[in-house]
Each structure stands twice: as C-alpha cells, then as structure tokens.
Design a protein around this motif. Structure first.
Motif, PDB file in Angstrom:
ATOM      1  N   VAL A   1       0.862  -1.187   0.000  1.00  0.00           N
ATOM      2  CA  VAL A   1       0.000   0.000   0.000  1.00  0.00           C
ATOM      3  C   VAL A   1       0.895   1.232   0.000  1.00  0.00           C
ATOM      4  O   VAL A   1       1.888   1.284   0.733  1.00  0.00           O
ATOM      5  CB  VAL A   1      -0.923   0.038   1.231  1.00  0.00           C
ATOM      6  N   GLY A   2       0.568   2.226  -0.813  1.00  0.00           N
ATOM      7  CA  GLY A   2       1.322   3.475  -0.857  1.00  0.00           C
ATOM      8  C   GLY A   2       0.573   4.610  -0.181  1.00  0.00           C
ATOM      9  O   GLY A   2      -0.400   4.408   0.546  1.00  0.00           O
ATOM     10  N   PHE A   3       1.046   5.819  -0.456  1.00  0.00           N
ATOM     11  CA  PHE A   3       0.409   7.026   0.098  1.00  0.00           C
ATOM     12  C   PHE A   3       0.646   8.171  -0.876  1.00  0.00           C
ATOM     13  O   PHE A   3       1.757   8.337  -1.375  1.00  0.00           O
ATOM     14  CB  PHE A   3       1.027   7.378   1.461  1.00  0.00           C
ATOM     15  N   ASP A   4      -0.380   8.942  -1.162  1.00  0.00           N
ATOM     16  CA  ASP A   4      -0.388  10.138  -2.022  1.00  0.00           C
ATOM     17  C   ASP A   4      -1.355   9.996  -3.181  1.00  0.00           C
ATOM     18  O   ASP A   4      -2.083  10.903  -3.507  1.00  0.00           O
ATOM     19  CB  ASP A   4       0.987  10.525  -2.602  1.00  0.00           C
ATOM     20  N   ASP A   5      -1.321   8.820  -3.865  1.00  0.00           N
ATOM     21  CA  ASP A   5      -2.082   8.602  -5.096  1.00  0.00           C
ATOM     22  C   ASP A   5      -1.646   9.573  -6.187  1.00  0.00           C
ATOM     23  O   ASP A   5      -2.463  10.259  -6.807  1.00  0.00           O
ATOM     24  CB  ASP A   5      -3.590   8.701  -4.876  1.00  0.00           C
ATOM     25  N   THR A   6      -0.341   9.609  -6.425  1.00  0.00           N
ATOM     26  CA  THR A   6       0.188  10.351  -7.558  1.00  0.00           C
ATOM     27  C   THR A   6       0.001   9.518  -8.831  1.00  0.00           C
ATOM     28  O   THR A   6      -0.466   8.376  -8.774  1.00  0.00           O
ATOM     29  CB  THR A   6       1.686  10.650  -7.363  1.00  0.00           C
ATOM     30  N   SER A   7       0.389  10.077  -9.968  1.00  0.00           N
ATOM     31  CA  SER A   7       0.269   9.345 -11.236  1.00  0.00           C
ATOM     32  C   SER A   7       1.078   8.052 -11.199  1.00  0.00           C
ATOM     33  O   SER A   7       0.743   7.082 -11.887  1.00  0.00           O
ATOM     34  CB  SER A   7       0.738  10.232 -12.389  1.00  0.00           C
ATOM     35  N   LEU A   8       2.126   8.018 -10.382  1.00  0.00           N
ATOM     36  CA  LEU A   8       2.962   6.816 -10.270  1.00  0.00           C
ATOM     37  C   LEU A   8       2.145   5.620  -9.799  1.00  0.00           C
ATOM     38  O   LEU A   8       2.389   4.485 -10.220  1.00  0.00           O
ATOM     39  CB  LEU A   8       4.110   7.086  -9.292  1.00  0.00           C
ATOM     40  N   ALA A   9       1.163   5.848  -8.920  1.00  0.00           N
ATOM     41  CA  ALA A   9       0.354   4.748  -8.381  1.00  0.00           C
ATOM     42  C   ALA A   9      -0.415   4.025  -9.463  1.00  0.00           C
ATOM     43  O   ALA A   9      -0.702   2.826  -9.346  1.00  0.00           O
ATOM     44  CB  ALA A   9      -0.602   5.288  -7.320  1.00  0.00           C
ATOM     45  N   ARG A  10      -0.752   4.721 -10.525  1.00  0.00           N
ATOM     46  CA  ARG A  10      -1.512   4.106 -11.614  1.00  0.00           C
ATOM     47  C   ARG A  10      -0.595   3.481 -12.666  1.00  0.00           C
ATOM     48  O   ARG A  10      -1.070   2.770 -13.553  1.00  0.00           O
ATOM     49  CB  ARG A  10      -2.439   5.150 -12.253  1.00  0.00           C
ATOM     50  N   MET A  11       0.703   3.740 -12.561  1.00  0.00           N
ATOM     51  CA  MET A  11       1.649   3.226 -13.560  1.00  0.00           C
ATOM     52  C   MET A  11       2.443   2.020 -13.074  1.00  0.00           C
ATOM     53  O   MET A  11       3.143   1.389 -13.864  1.00  0.00           O
ATOM     54  CB  MET A  11       2.609   4.341 -13.979  1.00  0.00           C
ATOM     55  N   THR A  12       2.359   1.704 -11.770  1.00  0.00           N
ATOM     56  CA  THR A  12       3.078   0.527 -11.286  1.00  0.00           C
ATOM     57  C   THR A  12       2.391  -0.730 -11.797  1.00  0.00           C
ATOM     58  O   THR A  12       1.241  -0.715 -12.225  1.00  0.00           O
ATOM     59  CB  THR A  12       3.112   0.505  -9.747  1.00  0.00           C
TER      60      THR A  12
END
Length: 342
Positions: A272-283
């Motif tokens: 689980v991450g934190f922020d929900d930047t564009s990176l979260a949708r690209m992993t």
C-alpha cells in the motif's frame, strides 16, 4: 518618551546611493531598466536601512498579485501535482505564480519583496526560525504545504489527515487477513511521517497485533528508500506479508525489490502506498494507496496566501484536507486471492 524613529524613505536611499528617487523606485518595484552595479548598490542600502516597500498597503485594484512558490529537491510527482493545483487556482482567481527552488541567499526575502512578490508558498521546504524572522521583517506572508516539521505559531500550513490515512491503510491490510504488516516511511522527524506511523500503530494495537522489531523503518520519501528498506524487511527471519509505504515512490521501490527476489505482488506480498500520484496508476500491478487531495491542497494554499497578502485574518493556522483509501490490484489476502476494500 522618546520621539518615534523616522521611517527610511526612498529619498534617503537615493541620496545615500547618489541616484534619483525614480531609480530607487525602479529597484524596489523590480523594474529591469537599471544598471546592474547601481541595482546592487541600491539593494545593499535598502537592506542596511531595513527598508520595507509598502507593496501591501498601496496595491492598485488592477494589479495582478504575484505569489512565489518555492520547493526543495526534484520536481517529483507529489510536487508536480501540488503545483498544478496552485497554478489552476491562480488562473481562476487572476493571480500570477512564480515557481523557484528554495533559496537561502542573504536577504532573500527582501529580494522577493523588491521583485513584487505578495506571499510565499513553500512545498517540501524546511524553514528555520531565522528564515521566519527574515520573512517577518520583510512583511511577506508564508504558507507551508504539508510541513515536514511542526509549524511555528507564525506559520500558516496546509496538510492532510495523515493519521487517518495511516490508520485506514493498515485497517485495509488487517481486514484482508494480514498480521505481519510492516511500515516503511520517510524521515522519522517529518510530521506527516510521524502521523502515518501513529495511524499504523493504532490500527495494529486495536486489533491486538504485535509489531515485531524491525518492522517499522524510516528513510526518505524516495524510490531508493523503498529498494533498500524492502531488502531489509524481506531479509528478516520472519518477513512481512504486507508493507504499508509512506508514499508512492517508496511503494514502487518495494514492488521492484520484491520482484527481483522472485516474489509476486500481491500473491506473496501486498503493498500500500500514500499520495495517489500518477505513479500509483503506472506501477505493475496498479498500486493500492491513500489519496491525498494534492491539487486541492495546492489550491487551498494559494487562496490562503492571497488572503494573507490582502491583510485578511485566517481562522486557523493549520488546515487538513481528508485522505481516502483507493484500492487497486497491489493488495490481496495472504497467499493470494482478490483484494477487497477494507
């Protein structure tokens, strides 16, 4: 009683510099048609005499207010998305934004005043008491976005519900059946990281789940911290089955380290991450993460800065916007299965 000290005027500065009042006025207002050596001499005298340009008291109704936005480090996804919120709100409200790397040059705040700035928004920057004193002497309002340290009482700040975000992320993993859950965060002294850690521990304690030694680690909010931290966590005698990362970059590093060790996400390790930047949708797979409303935070910072620049009173020195868990494909019950909202 002593007579009140006379305020330094433009005429005083002009006489000391051996130039006209018009030339001094051009320097104060950031005009470009002044010779470099003359500008330097006038600026030195302005600093020596603690001259404060009355930019806030004599603003014309037609003037476009300019806000300085300073950030430290690289232009990463977190900063970029926050800046989008600031810039979009500025366009909507008829303000202008100048973006720069945080500067600590002598008299940097007064230079901003001379250039016509009305307020400063700091993103991922650290301001000491000396920096705050410099801003106060210059009369420049400061708004700190997601402060790394506890804000001084003189500082207005915008953040998110980091404790709730940490609590929600950990509750999601617990609801999936995980008990060996680690937290891999940013700097231990960072206020946001401390709040996320407390949220994680509160969720674990509420479920009666022990946090083993070595399961809570700190570093920087970087991909490299994810790589190194995950290596240490997965090398434990009893490694975690799930990792809650302090931001999306750390989470991406965890995923890469797990993949290099032959582990599958989420079958062998949930992240689980934190922020929900564009990176979260690209992993790969897309990252379950806690959404910070970064653009809204930027917009709120811009509006607060403009209110302070106009001399308005702010009701609260610190504003927190709500976080939200976004469930994607990087979390599942231990041993595989389908991720479900916690």
């Amino acid at each position: 009683m002593r007579p009140k000290a006379r305020r330094t005027t433009l005429a005083d500065i002009a006489q000391a510099a051996g130039v006209s009042v018009a030339t001094v006025s051009k320097v104060v207002n950031g005009r470009g048609d002044v010779a470099p050596h003359t500008r330097t001499r006038v600026q030195e005298l302005l600093h020596q005499h603690h001259y404060l340009a009355p930019v806030f008291r004599h603003t014309r109704a037609t003037e476009i207010p300019t806000i300085e936005v300073q950030f430290k480090g690289g232009l990463k996804s977190y900063v970029a998305e926050t800046l989008e919120g600031i810039i979009d709100s500025a366009a909507e409200l008829g303000a202008s934004v100048v973006v720069s790397k945080a500067s600590r040059a002598p008299h940097w705040a007064r230079d901003l005043v001379s250039a016509g700035r009305r307020a400063v928004i700091a993103v991922t920057s650290v301001y000491t008491a000396a920096h705050l004193d410099e801003l106060a002497r210059s009369g420049l309002p400061l708004v700190v976005l997601d402060p790394l340290h506890l804000p001084d009482s003189r500082v207005n700040s915008i953040g998110a519900t980091n404790f709730t975000g940490g609590l929600t992320a950990t509750q999601h993993l617990l609801a999936l059946g995980h008990h060996r859950i680690a937290y891999l965060g940013g700097p231990a002294v960072a206020v946001c990281n401390q709040a996320r850690t407390h949220g994680y521990r509160a969720a674990m304690e509420a479920e009666g789940v022990r946090v083993p030694d070595g399961y809570v680690r700190s570093g920087d909010f970087t991909y490299e911290t994810g790589l190194l931290g995950a290596t240490a966590l997965l090398g434990l005698q009893e490694p975690p089955t799930a990792v809650f990362a302090g931001n999306d970059e750390i989470a991406a590093g965890v995923i890469e380290t797990a993949r290099a060790r032959g582990l599958r996400i989420p079958e062998d390790l949930s992240v689980v991450g934190f922020d929900d930047t564009s990176l979260a949708r690209m992993t790969t797979p897309p990252l379950t993460t806690v959404r910070q409303p970064l653009r809204e935070m930027g917009g709120t910072a811009l509006r607060t800065a403009l209110r302070l620049a106009n001399g308005e009173k702010i009701e609260s020195h610190h504003i927190e916007l709500a976080t939200e868990l976004v469930v994607r494909a990087s979390t599942a019950p231990p041993g595989g299965g389908t991720s479900v909202p916690g």
